[in-house]
Design a protein around this motif. Structure first.
Motif, PDB file in Angstrom:
ATOM      1  N   ASP A  33       0.783  -1.150   0.282  1.00 38.02           N
ATOM      2  CA  ASP A  33       0.038  -0.213  -0.167  1.00 38.02           C
ATOM      3  C   ASP A  33       0.230   1.635  -0.463  1.00 38.02           C
ATOM      4  O   ASP A  33       0.671   1.965  -0.434  1.00 38.02           O
ATOM      5  N   TRP A  34       1.973   1.333   0.866  1.00 39.13           N
ATOM      6  CA  TRP A  34       3.133   1.875   0.883  1.00 39.13           C
ATOM      7  C   TRP A  34       4.693   1.938   0.399  1.00 39.13           C
ATOM      8  O   TRP A  34       4.451   0.786   0.786  1.00 39.13           O
ATOM      9  N   ALA A  88       0.733  -0.883  10.855  1.00 41.53           N
ATOM     10  CA  ALA A  88       0.843  -1.198   9.327  1.00 41.53           C
ATOM     11  C   ALA A  88       1.837  -2.038   9.698  1.00 41.53           C
ATOM     12  O   ALA A  88       2.760  -2.857  11.041  1.00 41.53           O
ATOM     13  N   TYR A 114      -2.022  10.840   7.340  1.00 39.97           N
ATOM     14  CA  TYR A 114      -2.857   9.292   7.100  1.00 39.97           C
ATOM     15  C   TYR A 114      -2.992   8.448   7.655  1.00 39.97           C
ATOM     16  O   TYR A 114      -2.082   8.506   8.566  1.00 39.97           O
ATOM     17  N   MET A 154      -2.686   4.856   8.690  1.00 39.33           N
ATOM     18  CA  MET A 154      -1.651   3.920   8.534  1.00 39.33           C
ATOM     19  C   MET A 154      -2.167   1.850   8.959  1.00 39.33           C
ATOM     20  O   MET A 154      -1.465   0.951   8.107  1.00 39.33           O
ATOM     21  N   SER A 161       2.145   4.849  -4.012  1.00 39.46           N
ATOM     22  CA  SER A 161       2.233   5.631  -2.352  1.00 39.46           C
ATOM     23  C   SER A 161       3.290   5.662  -2.204  1.00 39.46           C
ATOM     24  O   SER A 161       4.225   4.695  -2.008  1.00 39.46           O
ATOM     25  N   LYS A 174      -2.282  -1.212   6.510  1.00 44.22           N
ATOM     26  CA  LYS A 174      -1.642  -0.781   5.336  1.00 44.22           C
ATOM     27  C   LYS A 174      -0.402  -1.899   5.485  1.00 44.22           C
ATOM     28  O   LYS A 174       0.378  -2.243   6.241  1.00 44.22           O
ATOM     29  N   ASP A 175      -0.451  -1.698   4.363  1.00 47.28           N
ATOM     30  CA  ASP A 175       1.225  -3.129   3.973  1.00 47.28           C
ATOM     31  C   ASP A 175       2.347  -1.950   3.598  1.00 47.28           C
ATOM     32  O   ASP A 175       1.819  -1.417   2.560  1.00 47.28           O
ATOM     33  N   VAL A 176       3.119  -2.096   4.075  1.00 50.21           N
ATOM     34  CA  VAL A 176       4.421  -0.789   4.001  1.00 50.21           C
ATOM     35  C   VAL A 176       5.916  -1.852   3.660  1.00 50.21           C
ATOM     36  O   VAL A 176       6.144  -2.568   4.331  1.00 50.21           O
TER      37      VAL A 176
END
Length: 278
Positions: A61-62, A161, A133, A135, A95, A138-140
């Motif tokens: 995702d990021w 995250a 944001y 988080m 992103s 979210k997969d970072v």
């Protein structure tokens, strides 16, 4: 160039560009003392290839990029693997957050503008910029250089995250005899200043000093007798984390700027920690 370092002995701990830094010290009237506190940095091919394969197969995702040279290494390796176009496409469409002007410039070369960037070149600055944001969940993917970023990783995990770390390089510890010589120089007052160009250099020195039961004595010497200089805020923050509080830091992250700022310190024209550090 002003002789602000006349009569001063300056320890240089960074192996990269040590010759150039030595010449700067000499031009300012000082005596350079080479004390490498970081070994060779090498590319960890197998782990990096695995990480890049996972990156393309499971887009995050990021993507958080923390060094320009690390990004270049990632893109070079992905091209060699035949997935370079896919990775650049993911960066263009996804992103992206960036820490440091070199990272931002490396992205701009490819027409990519980060959605989030730090406000001061540090991990703390990057965290501040993430404030708007959410988080959670979210997969970072977090690209590092060759060392961990506990502050950033902890913050991401606290936000909920999932973090995948990609380290294109590995920092190798220096020879123990080099660390012993540097520690002795500090404890015996054989130098007037010590310069650091990366956080691992401080970590390796601090760990060695602690293993010898001499970390507190080292910190006392750096507080009262010997001045420490950092090439930029990321390095300075690493020093602060180890308990080094009296630091000269240039406003611009350049080795030459660090030496100029150190010269100004010796000339009595610059305050220590004048850039928002502790």
């Amino acid at each position: 160039m002003a002789q602000h370092m006349a009569g001063k002995k300056i320890a240089i701990t960074g192996p990269r560009k040590a010759a150039e830094m030595s010449k700067l010290v000499e031009k300012m009237g000082g005596t350079p003392v080479l004390r490498p506190a970081q070994g060779t940095v090498f590319l960890d091919d197998q782990e990096l290839r695995s990480s890049l394969k996972s990156w393309v197969e499971q887009p995050p995702d990021w993507t958080i990029l923390t060094t320009g040279i690390g990004l270049e290494a990632i893109l070079d390796m992905s091209a060699e693997m035949g997935i370079g176009a896919q990775l650049e496409s993911l960066l263009s469409r996804g992103s992206v957050a960036a820490r440091g002007y070199k990272t931002v410039n490396a992205l701009k070369k490819r027409g990519i503008i980060p959605d989030v960037r730090d406000d001061d070149g540090s991990s703390a600055g990057l965290i501040r910029s993430f404030a708007p944001y959410d988080m959670r969940g979210k997969d970072v993917i977090l690209q590092l250089h060759g060392d961990a970023a506990p502050l950033l990783v902890s913050w991401l995990q606290e936000q909920g995250a999932a973090v995948r770390q990609v380290l294109p390089y590995r920092h190798v510890p220096p020879e123990e005899q080099d660390l012993a010589a540097l520690l002795n120089d500090i404890l015996e007052g054989q130098i007037d200043a010590v310069t650091f160009t990366s956080a691992p250099q401080i970590r390796f020195l601090a760990e060695y000093a602690a293993s010898q039961g001499k970390k507190e004595a080292m910190l006392a010497a750096l507080e009262n007798q010997i001045i420490a200089a950092a090439v930029g805020k990321v390095t300075a923050n690493g020093m602060l984390e180890e308990g080094i509080k009296r630091i000269v830091v240039p406003g611009e992250e350049r080795m030459g700027s660090m030496m100029v700022e150190l010269g100004r310190y010796f000339a009595g024209t610059e305050a220590v920690n004048g850039y928002g550090l502790a």
